[in-house]
Design a protein around this motif. Structure first.
Motif, PDB file in Angstrom:
ATOM      1  N   LEU A  28       0.805  -1.222   0.000  1.00  0.00           N
ATOM      2  CA  LEU A  28       0.000   0.000   0.000  1.00  0.00           C
ATOM      3  C   LEU A  28       0.842   1.278   0.000  1.00  0.00           C
ATOM      4  N   ALA A  29       2.148   1.151   0.254  1.00  0.00           N
ATOM      5  CA  ALA A  29       2.990   2.350   0.347  1.00  0.00           C
ATOM      6  C   ALA A  29       2.897   3.232  -0.898  1.00  0.00           C
ATOM      7  N   PRO A  30       3.050   2.702  -2.124  1.00  0.00           N
ATOM      8  CA  PRO A  30       2.957   3.594  -3.290  1.00  0.00           C
ATOM      9  C   PRO A  30       1.541   4.057  -3.588  1.00  0.00           C
ATOM     10  N   VAL A  31       0.544   3.384  -3.023  1.00  0.00           N
ATOM     11  CA  VAL A  31      -0.855   3.769  -3.251  1.00  0.00           C
ATOM     12  C   VAL A  31      -1.255   4.887  -2.289  1.00  0.00           C
ATOM     13  N   LEU A  32      -0.980   4.680  -1.005  1.00  0.00           N
ATOM     14  CA  LEU A  32      -1.375   5.673   0.010  1.00  0.00           C
ATOM     15  C   LEU A  32      -0.446   6.882   0.021  1.00  0.00           C
ATOM     16  N   ARG A  35       3.749  10.238  -3.247  1.00  0.00           N
ATOM     17  CA  ARG A  35       4.822  11.227  -3.310  1.00  0.00           C
ATOM     18  C   ARG A  35       6.116  10.644  -2.765  1.00  0.00           C
ATOM     19  N   ASP A  36       7.204  11.302  -3.088  1.00  0.00           N
ATOM     20  CA  ASP A  36       8.503  10.911  -2.549  1.00  0.00           C
ATOM     21  C   ASP A  36       8.466  11.058  -1.027  1.00  0.00           C
ATOM     22  N   PRO A  37       8.711   9.970  -0.269  1.00  0.00           N
ATOM     23  CA  PRO A  37       8.653  10.083   1.198  1.00  0.00           C
ATOM     24  C   PRO A  37       9.725  10.996   1.766  1.00  0.00           C
ATOM     25  N   LEU A  38      10.733  11.349   0.964  1.00  0.00           N
ATOM     26  CA  LEU A  38      11.769  12.267   1.425  1.00  0.00           C
ATOM     27  C   LEU A  38      11.424  13.730   1.170  1.00  0.00           C
ATOM     28  N   GLN A  50      -1.634  15.759  15.806  1.00  0.00           N
ATOM     29  CA  GLN A  50      -1.825  17.206  15.856  1.00  0.00           C
ATOM     30  C   GLN A  50      -2.473  17.703  14.562  1.00  0.00           C
ATOM     31  N   ASP A  51      -2.152  17.046  13.447  1.00  0.00           N
ATOM     32  CA  ASP A  51      -2.732  17.339  12.141  1.00  0.00           C
ATOM     33  C   ASP A  51      -3.150  16.011  11.526  1.00  0.00           C
ATOM     34  N   TRP A  52      -4.454  15.813  11.304  1.00  0.00           N
ATOM     35  CA  TRP A  52      -4.931  14.521  10.828  1.00  0.00           C
ATOM     36  C   TRP A  52      -4.519  14.227   9.392  1.00  0.00           C
ATOM     37  N   ALA A  53      -4.050  15.233   8.676  1.00  0.00           N
ATOM     38  CA  ALA A  53      -3.483  14.962   7.356  1.00  0.00           C
ATOM     39  C   ALA A  53      -2.109  14.306   7.474  1.00  0.00           C
ATOM     40  N   LEU A  54      -1.488  14.503   8.623  1.00  0.00           N
ATOM     41  CA  LEU A  54      -0.186  13.890   8.931  1.00  0.00           C
ATOM     42  C   LEU A  54      -0.304  13.202  10.291  1.00  0.00           C
ATOM     43  N   PRO A  55      -0.969  12.060  10.353  1.00  0.00           N
ATOM     44  CA  PRO A  55      -1.364  11.476  11.643  1.00  0.00           C
ATOM     45  C   PRO A  55      -0.210  11.140  12.583  1.00  0.00           C
ATOM     46  N   LEU A  56       0.952  10.802  12.066  1.00  0.00           N
ATOM     47  CA  LEU A  56       2.091  10.495  12.941  1.00  0.00           C
ATOM     48  C   LEU A  56       3.092  11.636  13.004  1.00  0.00           C
ATOM     49  N   GLY A  57       2.691  12.794  12.505  1.00  0.00           N
ATOM     50  CA  GLY A  57       3.544  13.972  12.617  1.00  0.00           C
ATOM     51  C   GLY A  57       4.597  14.058  11.527  1.00  0.00           C
ATOM     52  N   THR A  58       5.538  14.978  11.733  1.00  0.00           N
ATOM     53  CA  THR A  58       6.621  15.205  10.771  1.00  0.00           C
ATOM     54  C   THR A  58       7.951  15.255  11.508  1.00  0.00           C
ATOM     55  N   ASP A  59       9.039  15.071  10.736  1.00  0.00           N
ATOM     56  CA  ASP A  59      10.367  15.125  11.340  1.00  0.00           C
ATOM     57  C   ASP A  59      10.916  16.541  11.302  1.00  0.00           C
ATOM     58  N   ARG A  60      12.206  16.688  11.532  1.00  0.00           N
ATOM     59  CA  ARG A  60      12.810  18.021  11.630  1.00  0.00           C
ATOM     60  C   ARG A  60      12.726  18.805  10.323  1.00  0.00           C
ATOM     61  N   LEU A  61      12.628  18.078   9.189  1.00  0.00           N
ATOM     62  CA  LEU A  61      12.555  18.748   7.893  1.00  0.00           C
ATOM     63  C   LEU A  61      11.134  18.861   7.371  1.00  0.00           C
ATOM     64  N   GLY A  62      10.167  18.382   8.136  1.00  0.00           N
ATOM     65  CA  GLY A  62       8.771  18.444   7.695  1.00  0.00           C
ATOM     66  C   GLY A  62       8.339  17.262   6.848  1.00  0.00           C
ATOM     67  N   ARG A  63       9.074  16.152   6.901  1.00  0.00           N
ATOM     68  CA  ARG A  63       8.705  14.959   6.131  1.00  0.00           C
ATOM     69  C   ARG A  63       7.708  14.105   6.917  1.00  0.00           C
ATOM     70  N   ASP A  64       6.807  13.489   6.191  1.00  0.00           N
ATOM     71  CA  ASP A  64       5.721  12.709   6.785  1.00  0.00           C
ATOM     72  C   ASP A  64       6.284  11.429   7.411  1.00  0.00           C
ATOM     73  N   VAL A  65       6.080  11.278   8.727  1.00  0.00           N
ATOM     74  CA  VAL A  65       6.595  10.110   9.444  1.00  0.00           C
ATOM     75  C   VAL A  65       5.864   8.835   9.000  1.00  0.00           C
ATOM     76  N   LEU A  66       4.543   8.929   8.817  1.00  0.00           N
ATOM     77  CA  LEU A  66       3.780   7.746   8.415  1.00  0.00           C
ATOM     78  C   LEU A  66       4.199   7.270   7.025  1.00  0.00           C
ATOM     79  N   ALA A  67       4.421   8.205   6.098  1.00  0.00           N
ATOM     80  CA  ALA A  67       4.892   7.822   4.758  1.00  0.00           C
ATOM     81  C   ALA A  67       6.257   7.164   4.843  1.00  0.00           C
ATOM     82  N   GLY A  68       7.127   7.707   5.680  1.00  0.00           N
ATOM     83  CA  GLY A  68       8.444   7.101   5.868  1.00  0.00           C
ATOM     84  C   GLY A  68       8.352   5.708   6.453  1.00  0.00           C
ATOM     85  N   LEU A  69       7.404   5.517   7.367  1.00  0.00           N
ATOM     86  CA  LEU A  69       7.210   4.210   7.988  1.00  0.00           C
ATOM     87  C   LEU A  69       6.798   3.169   6.946  1.00  0.00           C
ATOM     88  N   PHE A  70       5.869   3.528   6.071  1.00  0.00           N
ATOM     89  CA  PHE A  70       5.396   2.597   5.039  1.00  0.00           C
ATOM     90  C   PHE A  70       6.494   2.308   4.014  1.00  0.00           C
TER      91      PHE A  70
END
Length: 275
Positions: A28-32, A35-38, A50-70
């Motif tokens: 599901l990673a490329p489906v959900l 975008r480039d997870p980086l 804190q933001d339901w569009a980014l449910p697991l938050g972001t890192d120091r550069l603003g990258r999506d943690v959930l996308a990185g996890l997948f």
């Protein structure tokens, strides 16, 4: 091996449930997250939920943690399966040749195996990646170089016990080539104990890849769980979730692989006991 017998063991149920979730993440990673997870997805250091569009938050550069996890699950599973396949292939071939040929060939191959076993696997992987350079292929080769010795020794032991059986003698009598006897008649019967090591090799490969990524020696073009843990280390006090979330995913993946392997071995042992 029937699925009913396999899933009677609680280890197998838990292990395959975790592995099923891991495979779903990979698929599901490329489906959900197309975008480039980086890439930057939002404000930096957003906390989970804190933001339901980014449910697991972001890192120091603003990258999506959930996308990185997948996407990190794809890297971990690819490295684990590729390293296990390469290790079992190389180990099975070397063990079969050593056990079937015997004599000086066996002695030379076993001394080479001993030499590889004297070097800690992680240090060997670390040295190779440091010299050649970090990439997914190099990481797989580095891990395989330290993992093939176990399959080789088990394959050799099995071949030594099989090579004197009647059907092998019959193959010699009818004029089969020694290589054909070794890899067509003997190796298929020696493989099951070797394949039992698969889960251990996959789990160790996932951990080794994560450790290399944590040290900055993973593929820089891919998201990895080890790299995510290292990224969160700099803000561990203010944003511990950046290391905790991928750390939990890593533990669950290794545990799932190990439990699934234990379940398969236990189910196979039960079947042999009932036979």
């Amino acid at each position: 091996m029937s699925l009913r017998r396999l899933f009677r063991t609680p280890e197998a149920v838990a292990g395959f449930a975790i592995l099923g979730c891991l495979v779903l993440m990979v698929l599901l990673a490329p489906v959900l997250f197309p975008r480039d997870p980086l890439s930057i997805a939002g404000a930096p250091l957003l906390r989970p939920f804190q933001d339901w569009a980014l449910p697991l938050g972001t890192d120091r550069l603003g990258r999506d943690v959930l996308a990185g996890l997948f996407h990190g699950a794809r890297t971990s599973l690819a490295v684990g399966l590729a390293a296990a396949a390469a290790s079992i292939l190389v180990g099975s071939v070397i063990g079969t040749v050593a056990g079937f040929a015997g004599g000086l060939v066996d002695e030379a191959l076993m001394r080479i195996t001993d030499a590889f076993q004297t070097v800690p696997g992680f240090l060997l992987s670390l040295a190779l990646v440091s010299v050649v350079g970090p990439s997914l292929g190099v990481v797989v080769v580095a891990i395989s170089l330290s993992a093939w010795t176990g399959p080789a020794r088990i394959a050799r032991a099995e071949v030594l016990s099989i090579r004197e059986r009647d059907y092998v003698a019959s193959a010699r009598v009818i004029g089969m080539h020694p290589i054909e006897i070794a890899f067509r008649e003997i190796l298929p019967n020696a493989l099951p104990p070797v394949l039992a090591l698969s889960s251990v090799i996959v789990a160790a490969a996932i951990l080794t890849e994560a450790a290399l990524s944590f040290l900055g020696l993973g593929d820089p073009n891919r998201v990895t769980w080890g790299g995510m843990i290292a990224e969160g280390r700099a803000v561990l006090r203010s944003a511990p979730f950046l290391s905790i979330i991928p750390g939990i995913a890593l533990v669950l993946a290794v545990l799932g692989v190990y439990l699934a392997g234990e379940g398969i071995v236990e189910s196979a042992a039960t079947r042999r006991g009932n036979a």
